[in-house]
Design an enzyme around this catalytic site. Structure first.
Site, PDB file in Angstrom:
ATOM      1  N   GLU A   3      -8.129  -0.542  -2.428  1.00 35.72           N
ATOM      2  CA  GLU A   3      -7.970   0.889  -2.218  1.00 35.72           C
ATOM      3  C   GLU A   3      -9.343   1.564  -2.208  1.00 35.72           C
ATOM      4  OE1 GLU A   3      -3.753   2.180  -3.537  1.00 35.72           O
ATOM      5  OE2 GLU A   3      -5.071   2.323  -5.259  1.00 35.72           O
ATOM      6  N   GLU A  33      -7.935   5.855 -10.268  1.00 36.18           N
ATOM      7  CA  GLU A  33      -7.746   7.076 -11.064  1.00 36.18           C
ATOM      8  C   GLU A  33      -7.786   6.750 -12.550  1.00 36.18           C
ATOM      9  OE1 GLU A  33      -4.136   8.357  -9.132  1.00 36.18           O
ATOM     10  OE2 GLU A  33      -5.285   8.819  -7.327  1.00 36.18           O
ATOM     11  N   HIS A  47      -6.152   0.913 -11.336  1.00 33.46           N
ATOM     12  CA  HIS A  47      -6.178   1.944 -10.300  1.00 33.46           C
ATOM     13  C   HIS A  47      -7.434   2.799 -10.495  1.00 33.46           C
ATOM     14  CE1 HIS A  47      -5.159   5.404  -7.868  1.00 33.46           C
ATOM     15  NE2 HIS A  47      -4.262   4.639  -7.267  1.00 33.46           N
ATOM     16  N   ASN A  73       3.556   4.018  -5.465  1.00 29.09           N
ATOM     17  CA  ASN A  73       2.949   4.474  -6.711  1.00 29.09           C
ATOM     18  C   ASN A  73       3.220   5.975  -6.802  1.00 29.09           C
ATOM     19  OD1 ASN A  73       1.282   5.222  -8.800  1.00 29.09           O
ATOM     20  ND2 ASN A  73      -0.642   4.696  -7.767  1.00 29.09           N
ATOM     21  N   SER A 128      -4.000   6.674   1.686  1.00 28.08           N
ATOM     22  CA  SER A 128      -3.463   7.485   2.789  1.00 28.08           C
ATOM     23  C   SER A 128      -2.722   6.650   3.827  1.00 28.08           C
ATOM     24  CB  SER A 128      -4.574   8.317   3.452  1.00 28.08           C
ATOM     25  OG  SER A 128      -5.158   9.181   2.511  1.00 28.08           O
ATOM     26  N   LYS A 154       2.709   7.964  -9.138  1.00 29.12           N
ATOM     27  CA  LYS A 154       1.708   8.687  -9.948  1.00 29.12           C
ATOM     28  C   LYS A 154       2.413   9.649 -10.907  1.00 29.12           C
ATOM     29  CE  LYS A 154      -1.716   7.838  -6.426  1.00 29.12           C
ATOM     30  NZ  LYS A 154      -2.941   8.250  -5.732  1.00 29.12           N
ATOM     31  N   GLY A 164      -5.480   9.708  -1.291  1.00 27.20           N
ATOM     32  CA  GLY A 164      -5.027  11.093  -1.371  1.00 27.20           C
ATOM     33  C   GLY A 164      -5.863  12.058  -0.537  1.00 27.20           C
TER      34      GLY A 164
HETATM   35  P1  PGA Z   1      -2.316   7.690  -1.400  1.00 24.26           P
HETATM   36  O1  PGA Z   1      -2.540   6.898  -2.776  1.00 24.26           O
HETATM   37  O2  PGA Z   1      -1.384   6.866  -0.573  1.00 24.26           O
HETATM   38  O3  PGA Z   1      -1.729   9.023  -1.813  1.00 24.26           O
HETATM   39  O4  PGA Z   1      -3.664   7.839  -0.774  1.00 24.26           O
HETATM   40  C1  PGA Z   1      -2.593   5.503  -2.816  1.00 24.26           C
HETATM   41  C2  PGA Z   1      -2.805   5.046  -4.242  1.00 24.26           C
HETATM   42  O5  PGA Z   1      -3.602   5.698  -4.950  1.00 24.26           O
HETATM   43  O6  PGA Z   1      -2.217   4.060  -4.701  1.00 24.26           O
END
Ligand code: PGA
Length: 254
Positions: free
Chosen positions: A169, A99, A97, A9, A215, A11, A175
């Protein structure tokens, strides 16, 4: 059969030319030494999709979008429909997601419309769920995730549900550099699979891929993927580095 999947992803990162270069590097790495049993997906921003899909054509790498509109088309300035995403070459679409839920106010009602659009176009939704830190600290993560499932994908008819991929997640791990432990991931994945079995039966539950996200890096992928109910990962930050991403793709190898 349950698929092993590692999806990147990206982003809101990379320009179009940088994204094409990244896709090229991912294809080269996967072709050279990627685990052939793993489906590899890259999910760039919308404006990259056509070029990235062209770049990965003929390789084992698949393309996905990070979102799609809740409506099929029309006067919705700035939106990108599932049909557009499909026509750009995407096969997957990430939906729900955290976010999107947190920063753009996506509710279960919105997600149900987006899921319907994705299925209508033959896209495979990667449906994200996961709890925020206070709920984990209160020990209510299972109830929280179950409610997310009950309000969205558990309303789907079995024929659609079977086509889904789920990504667990935990929001506190996205992140942040803080990964769920292998035991925490397995516990939740097994809880989700159990809930699917209760709703759609054991056979359906055994066939659904449940990815871990938050992460995940090449250094911890092996430990996470060794769990019987973890079928791969949805990768943010580490998907922008082809070598790290390849390490994750190869996280199932002993
Ligand atoms: P990350 O994000 O690996 O940077 O923690 C995962 C995601 O949000 O899909």
């Amino acid at each position: 059969m349950r698929k092993k999947i590692v999806a990147g992803n990206w982003k809101c990162n990379t320009t179009v030319p940088a994204g094409v270069e990244l896709a090229k590097a991912v294809v080269a790495a996967v072709n050279a030494s990627g685990d052939p049993e793993v489906e590899v997906v890259v999910c760039p921003p919308f404006v990259h999709l056509t070029s990235v899909a062209a770049e990965v054509t003929g390789s084992r790498v698949r393309t996905g979008a990070q979102n799609c509109a809740a409506e099929p088309k029309g006067a919705f300035t700035g939106e990108v429909s599932a049909e557009m995403v499909k026509s750009a070459g995407a096969e997957y679409v990430i939906l729900g997601h955290s976010e999107r839920r947190e920063y753009y106010g996506e509710t279960s009602a919105t997600l149900n419309k987006k899921l319907a659009q994705a299925f209508a176009q033959g896209l495979t939704p990667v449906y994200c769920c996961g709890e925020p830190l206070p709920l984990r600290e209160a020990g209510s993560q299972n109830e929280f995730v179950k409610k997310q499932l009950d309000e969205t994908i558990f309303l789907l008819p079995e024929a659609d549900f079977r086509k889904l991929v789920i990504a667990y997640e935990p929001i506190w791990a996205i992140g942040t550099g803080k990964t769920a432990s292998a035991a925490q991931a397995q516990e939740m994945h097994s809880f989700i699979r159990g809930a699917i079995a209760d709703k759609y039966g054991r056979k359906v539950a055994d066939e659904i891929s449940i990815l871990y996200g938050g992460s995940c890096k090449s250094s911890n992928a092996k430990e996470l993927f060794a769990n019987p109910d973890v079928d791969g990962g949805l990768i943010g930050g580490a998907s922008l580095d082809p070598a790290d991403f390849l390490g994750i793709v190869n996280g199932f190898k002993g």
